[in-house]
Design an enzyme around this catalytic site. Structure first.
Site, PDB file in Angstrom:
ATOM      1  N   GLY A  35       0.831  -1.207   0.000  1.00  0.00           N
ATOM      2  CA  GLY A  35       0.000   0.000   0.000  1.00  0.00           C
ATOM      3  C   GLY A  35       0.854   1.241   0.000  1.00  0.00           C
ATOM      4  N   VAL A  36       1.099   1.801   1.206  1.00  0.00           N
ATOM      5  CA  VAL A  36       1.915   3.018   1.321  1.00  0.00           C
ATOM      6  C   VAL A  36       3.276   2.694   1.951  1.00  0.00           C
ATOM      7  CG1 VAL A  36       2.029   5.362   2.242  1.00  0.00           C
ATOM      8  CG2 VAL A  36      -0.169   4.426   1.531  1.00  0.00           C
ATOM      9  N   GLU A  58      -0.394  30.828   3.510  1.00  0.00           N
ATOM     10  CA  GLU A  58       0.746  31.461   4.187  1.00  0.00           C
ATOM     11  C   GLU A  58       1.414  30.485   5.160  1.00  0.00           C
ATOM     12  OE1 GLU A  58      -0.102  35.377   5.681  1.00  0.00           O
ATOM     13  OE2 GLU A  58       1.725  35.403   6.885  1.00  0.00           O
ATOM     14  N   GLY A  97       5.070   6.402   3.920  1.00  0.00           N
ATOM     15  CA  GLY A  97       5.949   5.529   3.153  1.00  0.00           C
ATOM     16  C   GLY A  97       6.493   6.235   1.915  1.00  0.00           C
ATOM     17  N   GLU A 128      -2.368  11.777  14.972  1.00  0.00           N
ATOM     18  CA  GLU A 128      -3.038  11.932  13.669  1.00  0.00           C
ATOM     19  C   GLU A 128      -4.460  12.471  13.816  1.00  0.00           C
ATOM     20  OE1 GLU A 128      -2.059   8.083  12.365  1.00  0.00           O
ATOM     21  OE2 GLU A 128      -3.686   7.079  13.407  1.00  0.00           O
ATOM     22  N   HIS A 171       3.425  -0.471  13.400  1.00  0.00           N
ATOM     23  CA  HIS A 171       2.449   0.219  14.234  1.00  0.00           C
ATOM     24  C   HIS A 171       2.161  -0.706  15.405  1.00  0.00           C
ATOM     25  CE1 HIS A 171      -0.433   3.206  15.112  1.00  0.00           C
ATOM     26  NE2 HIS A 171      -1.388   2.925  14.269  1.00  0.00           N
ATOM     27  N   ASP A 213      -4.137  -1.822   8.842  1.00  0.00           N
ATOM     28  CA  ASP A 213      -4.376  -2.400  10.169  1.00  0.00           C
ATOM     29  C   ASP A 213      -5.620  -3.305  10.157  1.00  0.00           C
ATOM     30  OD1 ASP A 213      -2.124  -1.195  11.579  1.00  0.00           O
ATOM     31  OD2 ASP A 213      -3.111   0.692  11.131  1.00  0.00           O
ATOM     32  N   GLU A 267      -4.989  33.601   4.163  1.00  0.00           N
ATOM     33  CA  GLU A 267      -4.680  33.899   5.569  1.00  0.00           C
ATOM     34  C   GLU A 267      -4.786  32.668   6.470  1.00  0.00           C
ATOM     35  OE1 GLU A 267      -3.331  36.475   6.606  1.00  0.00           O
ATOM     36  OE2 GLU A 267      -3.833  38.090   5.207  1.00  0.00           O
ATOM     37  N   SER A 326       6.237  40.093  11.709  1.00  0.00           N
ATOM     38  CA  SER A 326       6.122  41.490  12.144  1.00  0.00           C
ATOM     39  C   SER A 326       5.856  41.541  13.650  1.00  0.00           C
ATOM     40  CB  SER A 326       4.960  42.157  11.419  1.00  0.00           C
ATOM     41  OG  SER A 326       3.741  41.619  11.895  1.00  0.00           O
TER      42      SER A 326
HETATM   43  N1  LIG Z   1       0.708   4.959   5.632  1.00  0.00           N
HETATM   44  C1  LIG Z   1       1.888   5.191   6.194  1.00  0.00           C
HETATM   45  O1  LIG Z   1       2.721   5.883   5.638  1.00  0.00           O
HETATM   46  C2  LIG Z   1       2.235   4.576   7.533  1.00  0.00           C
HETATM   47  C3  LIG Z   1       3.154   5.223   8.361  1.00  0.00           C
HETATM   48  C4  LIG Z   1       3.623   4.573   9.512  1.00  0.00           C
HETATM   49  C5  LIG Z   1       3.081   3.320   9.836  1.00  0.00           C
HETATM   50  N2  LIG Z   1       2.128   2.746   9.035  1.00  0.00           N
HETATM   51  C6  LIG Z   1       1.636   1.397   9.376  1.00  0.00           C
HETATM   52  O2  LIG Z   1       2.098   0.498   8.370  1.00  0.00           O
HETATM   53  C7  LIG Z   1       1.122  -0.521   8.151  1.00  0.00           C
HETATM   54  C8  LIG Z   1       0.694  -0.483   6.693  1.00  0.00           C
HETATM   55  O3  LIG Z   1      -0.002   0.736   6.484  1.00  0.00           O
HETATM   56  P1  LIG Z   1      -0.260   1.350   5.044  1.00  0.00           P
HETATM   57  O4  LIG Z   1      -0.799   2.724   5.243  1.00  0.00           O
HETATM   58  O5  LIG Z   1       0.903   1.118   4.172  1.00  0.00           O
HETATM   59  O6  LIG Z   1      -1.466   0.413   4.618  1.00  0.00           O
HETATM   60  P2  LIG Z   1      -2.367   0.562   3.344  1.00  0.00           P
HETATM   61  O7  LIG Z   1      -1.763   1.455   2.345  1.00  0.00           O
HETATM   62  O8  LIG Z   1      -3.764   0.782   3.762  1.00  0.00           O
HETATM   63  O9  LIG Z   1      -2.147  -0.976   2.877  1.00  0.00           O
HETATM   64  C9  LIG Z   1      -2.940  -1.542   2.067  1.00  0.00           C
HETATM   65  C10 LIG Z   1      -2.321  -2.919   1.769  1.00  0.00           C
HETATM   66  O10 LIG Z   1      -3.003  -3.896   2.545  1.00  0.00           O
HETATM   67  C11 LIG Z   1      -3.626  -4.805   1.639  1.00  0.00           C
HETATM   68  N3  LIG Z   1      -4.853  -5.297   2.257  1.00  0.00           N
HETATM   69  C12 LIG Z   1      -5.796  -4.591   2.945  1.00  0.00           C
HETATM   70  N4  LIG Z   1      -6.771  -5.405   3.379  1.00  0.00           N
HETATM   71  C13 LIG Z   1      -6.424  -6.662   2.974  1.00  0.00           C
HETATM   72  C14 LIG Z   1      -7.026  -7.936   3.118  1.00  0.00           C
HETATM   73  N5  LIG Z   1      -8.170  -8.093   3.785  1.00  0.00           N
HETATM   74  N6  LIG Z   1      -6.385  -9.015   2.578  1.00  0.00           N
HETATM   75  C15 LIG Z   1      -5.222  -8.857   1.912  1.00  0.00           C
HETATM   76  N7  LIG Z   1      -4.609  -7.673   1.728  1.00  0.00           N
HETATM   77  C16 LIG Z   1      -5.201  -6.587   2.262  1.00  0.00           C
HETATM   78  C17 LIG Z   1      -3.850  -3.991   0.385  1.00  0.00           C
HETATM   79  O11 LIG Z   1      -4.072  -4.798  -0.727  1.00  0.00           O
HETATM   80  P3  LIG Z   1      -5.043  -4.231  -1.913  1.00  0.00           P
HETATM   81  O12 LIG Z   1      -4.365  -3.043  -2.489  1.00  0.00           O
HETATM   82  O13 LIG Z   1      -5.139  -5.385  -2.822  1.00  0.00           O
HETATM   83  O14 LIG Z   1      -6.330  -3.844  -1.242  1.00  0.00           O
HETATM   84  C18 LIG Z   1      -2.511  -3.232   0.316  1.00  0.00           C
HETATM   85  O15 LIG Z   1      -1.475  -4.056  -0.130  1.00  0.00           O
HETATM   86  C19 LIG Z   1      -0.014  -0.240   9.122  1.00  0.00           C
HETATM   87  O16 LIG Z   1       0.212  -0.951  10.311  1.00  0.00           O
HETATM   88  C20 LIG Z   1       0.121   1.261   9.379  1.00  0.00           C
HETATM   89  O17 LIG Z   1      -0.446   1.663  10.603  1.00  0.00           O
HETATM   90  C21 LIG Z   1       1.702   3.351   7.900  1.00  0.00           C
END
Ligand SMILES: NC(=O)c1ccc[n+]([C@@H]2O[C@H](COP(=O)([O-])OP(=O)(O)OC[C@H]3O[C@@H](n4cnc5c(N)ncnc54)[C@H](OP(=O)(O)O)[C@@H]3O)[C@@H](O)[C@H]2O)c1
Length: 353
Positions: free
Chosen positions: A39-40, A248, A153, A212, A124, A100, A244, A270
């Site tokens: 994902g991210v 800025e 990410g 967040e 996390h 999550d 404003e 200022s």
């Molecule tokens: N976002 C951030 O930058 C960030 C920062 C710090 C920590 N974290 C932590 O890192 C972890 C990942 O977060 P993320 O934001 O990267 O997650 P995300 O973008 O929401 O990840 C989505 C990923 O999970 C898969 N997925 C979701 N539900 C699923 C299911 N039921 N079965 C199989 N695959 C599934 C998605 O596949 P599809 O695309 O096929 O749905 C995709 O590969 C989390 O624990 C988050 O709290 C994230």
């Protein structure tokens, strides 16, 4: 480990001086790191690990756009890209980077894929801390560790490519091999952390959920909207109200805060602005204390977790989210913002284009 003074409180921090990349490579040389989820965080961490010479594979469910994105990034199906469970079985370190809610949904199957001595890695503290709600309870014969980059990410990857890094917290929940700490630090360095500071799974998730919902995103969006509406109510134009309130801040003031702190930003404004900001900051601080109290209570009681799991596991989750985001996108304030951004010198199209 370095001891560093943070505002008078001495904390332990790991920098790449104490734990260089060469050491991380040595610690991880017999590991197969399986990054589950693209994902991210998944792409940021997996690509940085790969570029740092770590043996890494990706686990992603097949068929959708995300799988295609992984292929485009050079992951080879059957070689370095696998369905989620197969990657989990092949990995010795399993980086659980599904959303999550996705972790909760897949845990009963992923837990079957873990072998004795594996490391189960999170970014996390969510799944482990709220185990009564997530039911993620790892077996006793694996290490359970965390590296949580403090940023998107996308930034993790971008900073890595630019030769810098991002700071991350780390924690060890379970050390069954006696190697949990060195594995954690090695992974932390190899995913592109500039430095690592220790925490616990619980502290990480409590501070992250508060941040967040609070200043980083929720509170910021809320107070911006309140100020914009106030100015509009009193007859200010959208461009004036937006400039404003947002422009800025994002184009000037917050960059000064990032560079040298709040007092330095005040010092570069200022005398009129300084006086007002110094007088009003305590008023705003005190006004939001009850909201932060309620927020923190809801975080530690698991109510926020319940809300996330219910909303994110609904079958129409993505459509509902798109609807909510569209309301913001289509609002006067953020449409005005789009116009303001388009008028920034770097975005302006030549006249008549
Ligand atoms: N976002 C951030 O930058 C960030 C920062 C710090 C920590 N974290 C932590 O890192 C972890 C990942 O977060 P993320 O934001 O990267 O997650 P995300 O973008 O929401 O990840 C989505 C990923 O999970 C898969 N997925 C979701 N539900 C699923 C299911 N039921 N079965 C199989 N695959 C599934 C998605 O596949 P599809 O695309 O096929 O749905 C995709 O590969 C989390 O624990 C988050 O709290 C994230």
């Amino acid at each position: 480990m370095a001891h560093i003074d943070f505002g008078g409180v001495v904390e332990e921090v790991i920098t790449i001086d104490e734990f260089p990349l060469e050491r991380a490579r040595e610690v991880l040389k017999h590991e197969t790191v399986a990054v589950l989820g693209y994902g991210v965080q998944g792409p940021g961490q997996a690509l940085n690990l790969r570029d740092n010479g770590i043996n890494v594979i990706v686990g992603q469910r097949e068929g959708g756009g995300t799988w295609q994105r992984a292929v485009k990034d050079g992951w080879i199906p059957g070689k370095t890209l696998f369905p989620v469970e197969e990657a989990a079985r092949r990995g010795t370190t399993i980086q659980y980077l599904l959303s999550d809610a996705g972790q909760v949904a897949t845990w009963p199957r992923i837990k079957q894929c873990l072998d004795k001595g594996n490391a189960l890695y999170f970014s996390h503290g969510f799944a482990i801390t709220y185990k009564d709600q997530t039911h993620v309870i790892p077996p006793a014969d694996v290490d359970v560790i965390m590296v949580a980059p403090k940023g998107s990410g996308t930034t993790l990857r971008r900073n890595f490519l630019e030769g810098s890094g991002i700071n991350s917290s780390f924690a060890i929940f379970q050390d069954c091999t006696g190697r949990a700490r060195e594995r954690t630090l090695a992974l932390g360095v190899a995913v592109g952390s500039a430095y690592l500071f220790p925490t616990t799974f619980e502290k990480e998730v409590f501070s992250d959920l508060t941040g967040e919902r609070g200043v980083l995103m929720g509170c910021l969006a809320g107070v911006m909207e309140a100020q914009y509406n106030q100015l509009r109510k009193h007859g200010h134009t959208p461009s004036e109200a937006f400039n404003e309130t947002v422009e800025e801040l994002t184009q000037s003031l917050i960059l000064l805060v990032a560079e040298n702190g709040m007092d330095w930003m005040f010092a570069n404004c200022s005398a009129t602005a300084q006086r007002g900001a110094l007088d009003w900051a305590p008023r705003f601080r005190d006004a939001v204390v009850p909201v932060f109290d309620e927020l923190y209570r809801r975080v530690i009681s698991g109510k926020e977790t319940q809300r996330v799991l219910e909303a994110n596991s609904a079958p129409d989750y993505r459509e509902q989210l798109q609807k909510e985001l569209k309301v913001i996108h289509d609002s006067e304030m953020w449409r005005a913002g789009a116009t303001v951004r388009s008028l920034r010198p770097e975005n302006r199209k030549p006249h008549g284009a």
